[in-house]
Design an enzyme around this catalytic site. Structure first.
Site, short mmCIF file in Angstrom:
data_model
loop_
_atom_site.label_atom_id
_atom_site.label_comp_id
_atom_site.label_asym_id
_atom_site.label_seq_id
_atom_site.Cartn_x
_atom_site.Cartn_y
_atom_site.Cartn_z
N ARG A 1 0.83 -1.21 0.00
CA ARG A 1 0.00 0.00 0.00
C ARG A 1 0.87 1.27 0.00
O ARG A 1 0.93 1.99 -0.99
CB ARG A 1 -0.96 -0.03 1.22
CG ARG A 1 -2.10 0.98 1.14
CD ARG A 1 -1.74 2.39 1.55
NE ARG A 1 -1.23 2.49 2.91
CZ ARG A 1 -0.73 3.59 3.42
NH1 ARG A 1 -0.63 4.69 2.69
NH2 ARG A 1 -0.25 3.61 4.66
N ASP A 2 1.58 1.52 1.08
CA ASP A 2 2.37 2.76 1.18
C ASP A 2 3.45 2.77 0.10
O ASP A 2 3.78 3.81 -0.47
CB ASP A 2 3.01 2.85 2.56
CG ASP A 2 3.18 4.28 3.06
OD1 ASP A 2 2.68 5.20 2.40
OD2 ASP A 2 3.81 4.48 4.11
N HIS B 1 5.81 4.29 12.55
CA HIS B 1 5.84 4.21 11.09
C HIS B 1 6.86 5.23 10.59
O HIS B 1 6.60 6.44 10.63
CB HIS B 1 4.43 4.52 10.59
CG HIS B 1 4.25 4.55 9.11
ND1 HIS B 1 3.58 3.57 8.41
CD2 HIS B 1 4.61 5.47 8.18
CE1 HIS B 1 3.55 3.88 7.13
NE2 HIS B 1 4.16 5.02 6.95
N HIS C 1 9.68 6.70 7.69
CA HIS C 1 10.26 6.76 6.34
C HIS C 1 11.74 7.08 6.49
O HIS C 1 12.17 7.59 7.52
CB HIS C 1 9.52 7.81 5.50
CG HIS C 1 8.17 7.34 5.06
ND1 HIS C 1 7.87 7.04 3.75
CD2 HIS C 1 7.05 7.08 5.77
CE1 HIS C 1 6.62 6.64 3.68
NE2 HIS C 1 6.08 6.65 4.89
N CYS D 1 4.62 9.25 -0.04
CA CYS D 1 3.24 9.71 -0.08
C CYS D 1 3.13 10.79 -1.16
O CYS D 1 3.84 11.79 -1.11
CB CYS D 1 2.81 10.27 1.26
SG CYS D 1 1.18 11.03 1.20
N ASN E 1 9.71 4.11 2.61
CA ASN E 1 9.58 3.68 4.00
C ASN E 1 10.89 3.04 4.44
O ASN E 1 11.70 2.63 3.63
CB ASN E 1 8.50 2.59 4.11
CG ASN E 1 7.11 3.10 3.83
OD1 ASN E 1 6.78 3.36 2.69
ND2 ASN E 1 6.32 3.25 4.86
#
Ligand code: COA
Ligand code: ZN
Length: 299
Positions: free
Chosen positions: A17-18, A209, A211, A242, A251
């Site tokens: 997803r990300d 989370h 990056h 993003c 990430n």
């Protein structure tokens, strides 16, 4: 004396997803499914598989419904999908999603650019989404983006982070993912902000989370471990970013995280070699080297 490091942690793999949301070229659904199958085979227990966002906002994830119906049938992995609103929830429920993630942010300007709402408006929308999801037997994670530095507003106040985390938990999420969306935090920021949040919220409810824009993601994980956090997001190969956060790069790479945890002696259940199989499959399709150091070492 410092708190002893945890003996085991759970990695939430967000690459499908990300990671993929930021890829400019459309990736065939079959390749994504093969990638997710390989990730599941590596021992990962949690995988965020896709997002039921507006297909025009993120065309790369327009095949969310098909992805979910083709997920591996296994009890050893919990798959989740990102959902931005009721329409997204309806689509997710229609294909049998069992866990969703909603997302807001600790900074107003980012929230406005990302989902065209104020933070309070987003909490109202997500309140309804969370209630409807839970009454359908679906559990919910809440992302809080830009918890350390906002690309538009600069340094973020730890009190804003706590306020949004508390509101999400009151609304019914079982976990808040405190996110460094643009990868600008340093370990001292983690100790400062997450340490403050943990004075009010149990660490079992908090995931981190990161990056890796400035190369601080692993150091930030270590700060999180020192605070007793046991859930960390990462993305196979270090894919990611993003589209609504200028400066956001990949990430934290799952391979690099697994290597560090293995070396420290913290159990994650993930097999590094098998994980590399998943990343290589995707790298081959994309026709480029992915940023993960361990992946490059193993290749
Ligand atoms: N899935 C599919 N269609 C959707 C949708 C969703 N989740 N949300 C809204 N729509 C449709 C509506 O049905 C409506 O269609 P219609 O014009 O045919 O009636 C149209 O989109 C407009 O609806 P609206 O509620 O005004 O949504 P929007 O256009 O303001 O979109 C978001 C808001 C948040 C759904 C959209 O900007 C989005 O998905 N952004 C992605 C954000 C993201 O993923 N960021 C990266 C993660 S951090
Ligand atoms: Zn992210």
């Amino acid at each position: 004396m410092a708190t002893p490091l945890p003996e085991r942690v759970c990695i939430v793999e967000v690459g499908p997803r990300d990671g993929l949301q930021n890829e400019p070229e459309t990736i065939p659904t079959g390749i994504k499914v093969a990638f997710i199958e390989a990730l599941a085979a590596s021992g990962l227990q949690r995988i965020e598989a896709t997002a039921f966002v507006h297909p025009k906002a993120i065309p790369q994830l327009a095949d969310a419904g098909e992805i979910v119906t083709r997920l591996p049938k296994t009890d050893s992995v919990t798959f989740s999908a990102l959902v931005p609103n009721m329409k997204g929830l309806e689509r997710a429920l229609a294909c049998g999603v069992k866990r969703i993630a909603v997302f807001t942010a600790a900074s107003e300007t980012f929230t406005q650019k990302n989902i065209q709402m104020t933070i309070d408006e987003s909490l109202t929308v997500f309140g309804e989404v969370i209630t409807a999801a839970r009454s359908a037997g679906v559990s919910v994670r809440g992302y809080v983006s830009t918890c350390f530095v906002c690309p538009y507003e600069g340094d973020v106040d730890k009190a804003d982070v706590l306020r949004v985390c508390e509101r999400l938990l009151e609304l019914g999420v079982d976990e808040v993912a405190i996110s460094d969306t643009i990868g600008a935090a340093a370990p001292t920021d983690v100790l400062h902000t997450v340490g403050f949040v943990l004075e009010s919220i149990a660490c079992e409810r908090v995931a981190l989370h990161f990056h890796d824009t400035y190369g601080t993601a692993l150091a930030n994980v270590f700060a999180g471990l020192q605070l007793g956090i046991t859930t960390f997001d990462a993305s196979a190969g270090g894919l990611g970013g993003c589209p609504y956060a200028p400066g956001a790069s990949g990430n934290l790479a799952t391979e690099d995280l697994v290597y560090m945890l293995d070396r420290i002696g913290i159990h994650s259940g993930v097999d590094l070699e098998r994980l590399a199989v998943a990343s290589r499959l995707l790298a081959k399709h994309l026709g480029r080297t992915l940023p993960s150091r361990q992946l490059q070492r193993l290749s």
